[in-house]
Design a protein around this motif. Structure first.
Motif, short mmCIF file in Angstrom:
data_model
loop_
_atom_site.label_atom_id
_atom_site.label_comp_id
_atom_site.label_asym_id
_atom_site.label_seq_id
_atom_site.Cartn_x
_atom_site.Cartn_y
_atom_site.Cartn_z
N ARG A 9 0.84 -1.21 0.00
CA ARG A 9 0.00 0.00 0.00
C ARG A 9 0.88 1.26 0.00
NH1 ARG A 9 -1.59 -3.04 4.13
NH2 ARG A 9 -1.00 -1.44 5.65
N PRO A 10 1.72 1.42 -1.00
CA PRO A 10 2.65 2.55 -1.01
C PRO A 10 1.93 3.89 -1.21
CG PRO A 10 2.71 1.42 -3.12
CD PRO A 10 1.86 0.58 -2.20
N GLU A 11 2.44 4.91 -0.56
CA GLU A 11 1.96 6.27 -0.71
C GLU A 11 3.05 7.12 -1.34
OE1 GLU A 11 -1.01 7.43 -0.10
OE2 GLU A 11 -1.88 5.68 0.91
N ARG A 37 9.60 3.23 -7.64
CA ARG A 37 9.75 4.62 -8.08
C ARG A 37 8.52 5.06 -8.88
NH1 ARG A 37 13.37 7.67 -5.64
NH2 ARG A 37 15.22 6.60 -6.38
N THR A 38 7.99 4.17 -9.73
CA THR A 38 6.82 4.54 -10.52
C THR A 38 5.60 4.76 -9.63
OG1 THR A 38 5.99 2.28 -10.93
CG2 THR A 38 7.67 3.14 -12.44
N ARG A 39 5.58 4.14 -8.44
CA ARG A 39 4.47 4.33 -7.50
C ARG A 39 4.74 5.50 -6.53
NH1 ARG A 39 0.70 0.05 -6.81
NH2 ARG A 39 0.33 -0.82 -8.89
N GLY A 40 5.75 6.30 -6.82
CA GLY A 40 5.91 7.54 -6.07
C GLY A 40 6.89 7.52 -4.93
N TYR A 69 8.33 1.07 3.97
CA TYR A 69 7.97 -0.31 3.67
C TYR A 69 9.18 -1.06 3.10
CZ TYR A 69 7.15 1.39 -1.18
OH TYR A 69 7.27 1.97 -2.42
N VAL A 70 9.16 -2.37 3.35
CA VAL A 70 10.21 -3.27 2.87
C VAL A 70 9.54 -4.35 2.02
CG1 VAL A 70 11.94 -5.00 3.50
CG2 VAL A 70 11.72 -2.90 4.85
N LEU A 71 10.10 -4.61 0.85
CA LEU A 71 9.68 -5.74 0.02
C LEU A 71 10.76 -6.80 0.16
CD1 LEU A 71 8.52 -3.83 -3.20
CD2 LEU A 71 7.22 -4.32 -1.11
N ASP A 72 10.43 -7.90 0.84
CA ASP A 72 11.46 -8.88 1.20
C ASP A 72 11.30 -10.18 0.44
OD1 ASP A 72 13.66 -10.02 2.72
OD2 ASP A 72 12.10 -11.30 3.56
N ALA A 73 12.33 -10.53 -0.34
CA ALA A 73 12.34 -11.77 -1.11
C ALA A 73 13.32 -12.78 -0.55
CB ALA A 73 12.71 -11.46 -2.56
N VAL A 74 13.85 -12.53 0.65
CA VAL A 74 14.91 -13.39 1.19
C VAL A 74 14.42 -14.21 2.37
CG1 VAL A 74 17.23 -13.44 2.17
CG2 VAL A 74 16.66 -11.76 0.40
N GLY A 75 13.83 -13.58 3.36
CA GLY A 75 13.36 -14.28 4.54
C GLY A 75 14.50 -14.74 5.42
N GLY A 76 14.25 -15.78 6.23
CA GLY A 76 15.28 -16.31 7.11
C GLY A 76 15.77 -15.29 8.11
N GLU A 77 17.08 -15.27 8.33
CA GLU A 77 17.68 -14.38 9.32
C GLU A 77 17.59 -12.92 8.92
OE1 GLU A 77 21.65 -15.73 9.94
OE2 GLU A 77 21.04 -17.59 10.94
N LEU A 78 17.31 -12.65 7.64
CA LEU A 78 17.24 -11.25 7.20
C LEU A 78 15.98 -10.55 7.69
CD1 LEU A 78 19.18 -9.52 5.43
CD2 LEU A 78 17.53 -9.81 3.58
N LEU A 79 14.99 -11.31 8.14
CA LEU A 79 13.74 -10.69 8.58
C LEU A 79 13.95 -9.75 9.76
CD1 LEU A 79 11.22 -13.68 8.31
CD2 LEU A 79 11.29 -11.62 6.88
N THR A 80 14.82 -10.11 10.68
CA THR A 80 15.02 -9.27 11.86
C THR A 80 15.57 -7.89 11.50
OG1 THR A 80 15.30 -11.18 13.32
CG2 THR A 80 16.22 -9.09 14.08
N PRO A 81 16.66 -7.78 10.74
CA PRO A 81 17.12 -6.44 10.37
C PRO A 81 16.14 -5.72 9.44
CG PRO A 81 18.46 -8.11 9.29
CD PRO A 81 17.63 -8.81 10.31
N ALA A 82 15.38 -6.48 8.63
CA ALA A 82 14.42 -5.84 7.73
C ALA A 82 13.30 -5.17 8.53
CB ALA A 82 13.84 -6.87 6.77
N VAL A 83 12.81 -5.85 9.59
CA VAL A 83 11.81 -5.23 10.46
C VAL A 83 12.40 -4.03 11.20
CG1 VAL A 83 10.40 -5.59 12.52
CG2 VAL A 83 10.41 -7.30 10.71
#
Length: 305
Positions: free
Chosen positions: A128-130, A153-156, A195-209
């Motif tokens: 839901r990007p603004e 970028r196209t979504r602003g 917002y974060v678009l995450d395609a990795v998961g695993g241990e990367l979720l903690t720093p992404a949050v």
């Protein structure tokens, strides 16, 4: 015709001779000009309990149609998702999973853009990007990620950050139009994002949050699993949204088609530039899989018969 297969889980890929398949009701027989290689298929080869047909995105020319097919004819250039043997000179597409390829697009453009672009656009829409927000895209150099960076970028998005596994990918990701590029192992991921678009998961979720600003949203569309601590969401009123393309393809065909049209419009307008890491021959399918496994690709990995 030639076809790639394997005999046992994790076993070597090899070429074999196979009969050209016959299209059934509602199916198209396509002479493959480009075939997309995806991480889920690579994982099924290495981790699956039994061998599977190597399917995925294909693009090429329709050479025969099955009974009841009304939307396409012989000679048209199409792209779509093949659920059977797709690593081949010829493959079958179901009409419902097929779309035409514009005259100004190559088969490689189509394979890079359509399925990976649909995933990228779907994950972005789920966030839901603004206009004016800041975005972070993990696996930013991947087949999906390099399109997600451009679509944000196209979504602003006022600021777009690309996260990569290897700093050597920074130049490629910067050329896509990012404002910053970070490596997964960095302690400092810079200013918070919306917002974060995450395609990795695993241990990367903690720093992404942790990279999210208060009220931020993380869209998880990886098959890599992982765990998020509820307290990490509570403390910043953050949220996690799961996205799966199959849910849209099966349950919302009108939205699926609208997204396809949007992708082609952006491509034609020059706002979306699909990138292929390299064009591998069919006999190089094992090398293509190794490229995905090593996370060394810049853009989409493509087989060209």
């Amino acid at each position: 015709m030639r076809r790639v297969r394997y005999d046992s889980p994790g076993g070597p890929l090899f070429l074999e001779e196979a009969p050209v398949p016959e299209p059934g009701p509602g199916e198209l027989l396509v002479r493959c000009e480009a075939i997309g290689v995806t991480l889920p298929v690579v994982r099924k080869v290495t981790e699956g309990a039994e061998p599977i047909p190597l399917g995925g995105e294909i693009a090429g020319e329709v050479v025969a149609v099955g009974s009841g097919t009304i939307g396409f004819r012989v000679g048209e250039r199409v792209t779509g998702l093949c659920f059977g043997h797709g690593y081949a000179d010829f493959a079958l597409l179901h009409e419902a999973m097929t779309s035409p390829v514009p005259d100004d697009a190559s088969a490689v453009d189509a394979v890079v853009l359509v399925r990976s672009g649909l995933v990228a656009l779907g994950a972005l829409t789920a966030a839901r990007p603004e206009p004016g927000e800041a975005a972070l895209v993990t696996a930013a150099a991947s087949g999906v990620g390099h399109l997600a960076v451009q679509l944000a970028r196209t979504r602003g998005a006022a600021r777009v950050v690309g996260a990569v596994s290897d700093p050597a990918k920074s130049g490629f990701v910067s050329d896509l139009g990012t404002d910053d590029v970070i490596a997964y192992g960095q302690d400092d991921w810079g200013d918070p994002v919306d917002y974060v678009l995450d395609a990795v998961g695993g241990e990367l979720l903690t720093p992404a949050v942790a990279a999210l600003a208060p009220g931020g949203r993380l869209v998880a569309y990886s098959s890599g699993g992982g765990t998020i601590q509820a307290y990490d969401l509570l403390v910043g009123a953050k949220s996690v949204i799961g996205f799966q393309m199959a849910h849209i393809a099966r349950g919302k065909p009108e939205l699926y088609e609208r997204w396809r049209q949007e992708l082609w419009h952006l491509f034609t307008a020059g706002s979306l530039k699909p990138a292929a890491h390299r064009e591998f021959a069919l006999e190089e399918a094992a090398d293509a899989h190794a490229t995905i496994e090593s996370r060394s690709n810049l853009g989409k990995v493509v087989l060209v018969p």
